[in-house]
Design a protein around this motif. Sequence first.
Motif, PDB file in Angstrom:
ATOM      1  N   ASN A 273      24.460  27.861  30.411  1.00 14.91           N
ATOM      2  CA  ASN A 273      25.345  27.128  29.510  1.00 14.91           C
ATOM      3  C   ASN A 273      26.778  27.091  30.042  1.00 14.91           C
ATOM      4  N   ILE A 274      27.405  25.936  29.938  1.00 15.88           N
ATOM      5  CA  ILE A 274      28.775  25.756  30.427  1.00 15.88           C
ATOM      6  C   ILE A 274      29.796  25.920  29.298  1.00 15.88           C
ATOM      7  N   GLY A 278      34.464  31.250  26.233  1.00 17.34           N
ATOM      8  CA  GLY A 278      35.221  31.766  27.370  1.00 17.34           C
ATOM      9  C   GLY A 278      35.709  30.686  28.307  1.00 17.34           C
ATOM     10  N   LEU A 279      34.978  29.585  28.407  1.00 13.73           N
ATOM     11  CA  LEU A 279      35.421  28.484  29.264  1.00 13.73           C
ATOM     12  C   LEU A 279      36.785  27.981  28.810  1.00 13.73           C
ATOM     13  N   ILE A 280      36.944  27.830  27.483  1.00 13.39           N
ATOM     14  CA  ILE A 280      38.201  27.332  26.941  1.00 13.39           C
ATOM     15  C   ILE A 280      39.301  28.366  27.097  1.00 13.39           C
ATOM     16  N   GLY A 281      38.992  29.603  26.743  1.00 11.93           N
ATOM     17  CA  GLY A 281      40.023  30.630  26.747  1.00 11.93           C
ATOM     18  C   GLY A 281      40.461  31.088  28.116  1.00 11.93           C
ATOM     19  N   LEU A 282      39.570  31.024  29.107  1.00 12.70           N
ATOM     20  CA  LEU A 282      39.871  31.612  30.414  1.00 12.70           C
ATOM     21  C   LEU A 282      40.140  30.590  31.505  1.00 12.70           C
ATOM     22  N   ALA A 353      36.871  22.286  35.142  1.00  9.36           N
ATOM     23  CA  ALA A 353      36.028  23.468  34.931  1.00  9.36           C
ATOM     24  C   ALA A 353      34.591  23.055  34.646  1.00  9.36           C
ATOM     25  N   TYR A 354      34.424  22.028  33.815  1.00  8.91           N
ATOM     26  CA  TYR A 354      33.075  21.579  33.473  1.00  8.91           C
ATOM     27  C   TYR A 354      32.324  21.105  34.712  1.00  8.91           C
TER      28      TYR A 354
END
Length: 425
Positions: A273-274, A278-282, A353-354
Amino acid sequence: MMDKIFKFVEEKLLPPMAKFAEIRYLRAIRDGIISVMPVIMIGSFFILIALFPVPAWKALVADHVATLMIPFRLTTGLMSVYAAYGMGYALAKTYDMDGISGGVLSMSAFLLTAYPQPGMTAAGDALGNVIPMTGLDGSGMFTAILTMIFAVEVLRFCKEKNITIKMPPQVPKSVSRSFEALIPGFIIIVSVWFITHFLGFNINEALLQLFSPLVKIAGNTYIGVIIPVLFISLLWASGVHGYSIIGSIFRPVWAVLMAENMMAVANGGVAQNIGTEGLIGLFVAIGGAGGTLAMAILFTRAKSTYLKQIGRLSIIPGIFNINEPIIFGAPVVLNPILAIPFILGPVITASTAYFAMKMDWVSRISVDMPFTVPAPISGFLATGGDWRGTVLVLFNLVLLLLIYAPFVKAYDKKMLEQEQAGVEL
């Protein structure tokens, strides 16, 4: 243009979203899941310790991996059990009822959706009945939410209709509360048992199938990543804590996605899963919502005395992803000049990032990190020790610097002119 956007957000978008986020159930879900986050974060670190991608370390801990993974399996692996209690406690408190009774009954109802089975040791010795941990981790979050609402609402109904066992005033409150929960507890336990074990209806599987399209969209599509990022920035720029509102809506889905990633890695697989939290926060909001660490860095080079002071005061908190000083100090709120990069920057960094993770250039997040872990260390640790995670964080930080630069320059010029003209800021 920005004034029209602010007006639209304030008048049309904010009121329904704020009301939605303040729904009693959503608040309880938010508070319950947040209460579990310390346990999840600590547990997820043991994945990193047990499976750190350095050959010498792997050889050193090879004989102890199973032991090292125990804290993970008994924390993150039981995420929904803890969350069921926390959410039930929070929801009961909103009704001015006993939080402990609400939490215990919610957790009991959730555990009754599991299917005990005869267990065996590796040597073939009988263990008695055991509960498989499948469905007790993040994959059971939707079931935990449903059973929590059912349990607390039954407790509330019985209390309002006076369907309880009343004890004399002389009886200690702790004992009295226990007896008050007997009748609603009986109704809750028998109802869930009847549905799950007598009728044979697997609540968890049904809910996973029902919500699987939502989970797939949120976790592995570009639109599922961009939507929460965009709304968080829009709301913050309008003066509202965007993460609080959007997080209330998305956090149950984020919890499921993150749990799936952690369990996959713990079982020797690869995180899939992307779109995790954490993707948003980091990787996206480096320095806090809007990616304001870049703004703080640029402010330290400003000609305006005021902006330079704000930059110096904000850069240390920004390194640890705390950005209220710069959001309200610059200010970003209702500021047409700074709001543009504040909204645009995270959309661009979310895109990089995505696609970096979609193309498997960077490992997907499998370690739940505290939001205060500074970049670029966070990118390395969150991806299970992938050095490319560090590169991605630094790359996005450079992008944010480039995006913010012309707007900060324009705002600096405006502020300097006001200072030279003696205008009070």
